[in-house]
Write a protein that holds these residues in place. Structure first.
Motif, PDB file in Angstrom:
ATOM      1  N   LYS A  42       0.828  -1.200   0.000  1.00 41.31           N
ATOM      2  CA  LYS A  42       0.000   0.000   0.000  1.00 41.31           C
ATOM      3  C   LYS A  42       0.866   1.254   0.000  1.00 41.31           C
ATOM      4  O   LYS A  42       0.571   2.231  -0.709  1.00 41.31           O
ATOM      5  CB  LYS A  42      -0.922  -0.018   1.216  1.00 41.31           C
ATOM      6  N   ARG A  43       1.933   1.248   0.793  1.00 45.65           N
ATOM      7  CA  ARG A  43       2.818   2.406   0.858  1.00 45.65           C
ATOM      8  C   ARG A  43       3.466   2.677  -0.493  1.00 45.65           C
ATOM      9  O   ARG A  43       3.503   3.823  -0.955  1.00 45.65           O
ATOM     10  CB  ARG A  43       3.874   2.162   1.934  1.00 45.65           C
ATOM     11  N   ARG A  44       3.950   1.651  -1.135  1.00 45.18           N
ATOM     12  CA  ARG A  44       4.597   1.827  -2.430  1.00 45.18           C
ATOM     13  C   ARG A  44       3.585   2.227  -3.507  1.00 45.18           C
ATOM     14  O   ARG A  44       3.905   2.964  -4.430  1.00 45.18           O
ATOM     15  CB  ARG A  44       5.330   0.539  -2.813  1.00 45.18           C
ATOM     16  N   ARG A  45       2.352   1.733  -3.381  1.00 43.06           N
ATOM     17  CA  ARG A  45       1.309   2.128  -4.335  1.00 43.06           C
ATOM     18  C   ARG A  45       1.004   3.613  -4.209  1.00 43.06           C
ATOM     19  O   ARG A  45       0.848   4.328  -5.210  1.00 43.06           O
ATOM     20  CB  ARG A  45       0.052   1.304  -4.070  1.00 43.06           C
ATOM     21  N   ASN A  46       0.893   4.062  -2.964  1.00 44.35           N
ATOM     22  CA  ASN A  46       0.629   5.492  -2.759  1.00 44.35           C
ATOM     23  C   ASN A  46       1.780   6.347  -3.285  1.00 44.35           C
ATOM     24  O   ASN A  46       1.562   7.426  -3.865  1.00 44.35           O
ATOM     25  CB  ASN A  46       0.415   5.782  -1.270  1.00 44.35           C
ATOM     26  N   GLU A  47       3.022   5.867  -3.106  1.00 36.36           N
ATOM     27  CA  GLU A  47       4.175   6.600  -3.634  1.00 36.36           C
ATOM     28  C   GLU A  47       4.122   6.659  -5.156  1.00 36.36           C
ATOM     29  O   GLU A  47       4.422   7.696  -5.765  1.00 36.36           O
ATOM     30  CB  GLU A  47       5.460   5.927  -3.175  1.00 36.36           C
ATOM     31  N   GLY A  48       3.713   5.560  -5.776  1.00 36.15           N
ATOM     32  CA  GLY A  48       3.604   5.551  -7.234  1.00 36.15           C
ATOM     33  C   GLY A  48       2.531   6.486  -7.737  1.00 36.15           C
ATOM     34  O   GLY A  48       2.723   7.189  -8.738  1.00 36.15           O
ATOM     35  N   PHE A  52       7.308  -0.414 -12.262  1.00 39.82           N
ATOM     36  CA  PHE A  52       6.983  -0.526 -10.852  1.00 39.82           C
ATOM     37  C   PHE A  52       7.769  -1.691 -10.262  1.00 39.82           C
ATOM     38  O   PHE A  52       7.644  -2.833 -10.691  1.00 39.82           O
ATOM     39  CB  PHE A  52       5.473  -0.753 -10.688  1.00 39.82           C
ATOM     40  N   LEU A  53       8.597  -1.433  -9.298  1.00 41.41           N
ATOM     41  CA  LEU A  53       9.454  -2.455  -8.708  1.00 41.41           C
ATOM     42  C   LEU A  53       8.679  -3.273  -7.693  1.00 41.41           C
ATOM     43  O   LEU A  53       7.768  -2.766  -7.036  1.00 41.41           O
ATOM     44  CB  LEU A  53      10.659  -1.793  -8.018  1.00 41.41           C
ATOM     45  N   PRO A  54       9.006  -4.567  -7.573  1.00 47.78           N
ATOM     46  CA  PRO A  54       8.356  -5.380  -6.548  1.00 47.78           C
ATOM     47  C   PRO A  54       8.699  -4.873  -5.155  1.00 47.78           C
ATOM     48  O   PRO A  54       9.675  -4.157  -4.956  1.00 47.78           O
ATOM     49  CB  PRO A  54       8.938  -6.779  -6.787  1.00 47.78           C
ATOM     50  N   SER A  55       7.890  -5.252  -4.237  1.00 45.67           N
ATOM     51  CA  SER A  55       8.079  -4.783  -2.871  1.00 45.67           C
ATOM     52  C   SER A  55       9.444  -5.191  -2.343  1.00 45.67           C
ATOM     53  O   SER A  55       9.917  -6.295  -2.577  1.00 45.67           O
ATOM     54  CB  SER A  55       6.982  -5.353  -1.971  1.00 45.67           C
TER      55      SER A  55
END
Length: 386
Positions: free
Chosen positions: A282-288, A327-330
């Motif tokens: 979720k954090r990385r999605r929001n950053e994207g 988009f990089l994997p987590s």
């Protein structure tokens, strides 16, 4: 034809069979089973100067000689890092590696048949339908050196191969191979010994034709048990009719279905790791999303500059387009998702588990069991007629 009693005392004393005795080390030219995969086992006899070539690499026979059975042998190939296991021969492993000449009796059926027929060291057994001799090996191990097995095969090429195989494995002191059609001619013409078996196994297309010939070759002093191995229900019905007619008792038909238990390692997945991974996603999605919105806003504010840049680009040679960074994997990946993780690999937590297969094995054959009590004797010692 002269009929003689089986005298395998001396022969069995000299028998040196890997199926009757356990050796800790692999002798030169001794039988060894090379375990490649669960479904691929190769029998071989190591000789100096030879090698086993597989898709896992090459394995020198000289490295096998004098090694302990159970050794994990690494490939001698410089470009392949595979390995095999060198296993001691057993009837169970032999049934997986032998060249199939006919349908064979696998371990689930074989173990049940031996138990139901009460075969033990010293037992005397008749087997009709040698086939690939898979079950013959299991019987030989059970009756041991002081037992006796008479096995019959009507197909001459299969008989010759099975006989040679029995001799090569050092079982000829226990197993007597005979060629003949027991359904037509009975058991005595095919064998030059006196038979007095206490257990009978018939793996024949028409066992009901062989059953009437049994009373002359089975023990008159003890209970005799029989098992008929038949793939079709019609064969079972005709066999039961003949058994009843011949006075066999307690007739029962059994079908063995089995599931194999598998032991393996399973990765430990903790709820805390799952929650943290969802948070990370979720954090990385929001950053994207934030970066994408900022890029769109910049494009709108600089629309004129972008248009002018496009006009200039049209007048000059095209530049190579550099796509946006994917988009990089987590980065938080406790279970190796998206990676090829091998069972037991370092860096992960594992536990040993045992699970049963999801499906039953397919049907092999029906097993028909019965027993025949010894004849009743009168006061004068003569057999009382029925």
């Amino acid at each position: 034809m002269d009929i003689k009693k089986p005298d395998n005392t001396d022969a069995s004393a000299d028998t040196n069979s890997p199926f009757l005795e356990f050796n800790s080390s692999i002798p030169e030219s001794g039988l060894v089973l090379a375990w490649l995969t669960r479904d691929n086992t190769k029998p071989l006899r190591p000789v100096k100067g030879s090698a086993l070539h597989t898709r896992f690499g090459s394995f020198q026979h000289s490295s096998m000689i004098s090694s302990k059975y159970g050794t994990q042998l690494a490939s001698s190939s410089s470009n392949q890092a595979g390995f095999i296991y060198l296993l001691h021969p057993t009837p169970e492993l032999w049934s997986l590696s032998l060249p199939h000449r006919t349908q064979i009796v696998y371990t689930p059926d074989a173990s049940y048949i031996v138990q139901r027929l009460r075969i033990r060291p010293g037992s005397k057994v008749i087997e009709a339908g040698t086939g690939s001799a898979s079950f013959t090996h299991a019987l030989a191990r059970t009756v041991a050196k002081n037992g006796r097995i008479w096995t019959f095969e009507f197909h001459e090429p299969r008989f010759e191969i099975a006989k040679k195989e029995i001799e090569d494995h050092g079982l000829d002191g226990v197993v007597k191979c005979s060629h003949g059609d027991v359904c037509v001619n009975g058991f005595i013409p095919a064998c030059d010994e006196i038979l007095d078996a206490s257990a009978v196994f018939l793996d024949l297309p028409s066992p009901w034709l062989a059953i009437p010939h049994l009373k002359t070759v089975i023990s008159k002093e003890k209970i005799v048990r029989i098992c008929c191995f038949s793939p079709c229900m019609e064969q079972v019905q005709r066999t039961i009719e003949t058994l009843q007619k011949e006075g066999w008792l307690d007739i029962e038909m059994v079908e063995v279905s089995c599931k194999r238990w598998e032991a393996r390692k399973e990765m430990i997945r903790k709820p805390q790791d799952a929650i943290e991974r969802l948070r990370d996603i979720k954090r990385r999605r929001n950053e994207g999303l934030k970066k994408r919105n900022e890029r769109k806003l910049a494009e709108e504010q600089n629309a004129d500059a972008v248009s002018e840049a496009q006009e200039n680009a049209a007048a000059t040679p095209a530049e190579k387009h550099v796509p946006d960074k994917p988009f990089l994997p987590s980065e938080y990946n406790p279970w190796g998702k998206g990676k090829r993780v091998h069972e037991g690999e370092d860096g992960y937590e594992w536990k040993d588990v045992s699970k049963v297969e999801a499906e039953l094995k397919s049907h092999t054959s029906y097993l028909t069991f019965a027993y025949l009590p010894p004849p009743v004797q009168g006061k004068d010692g003569n057999i009382v007629s029925e």
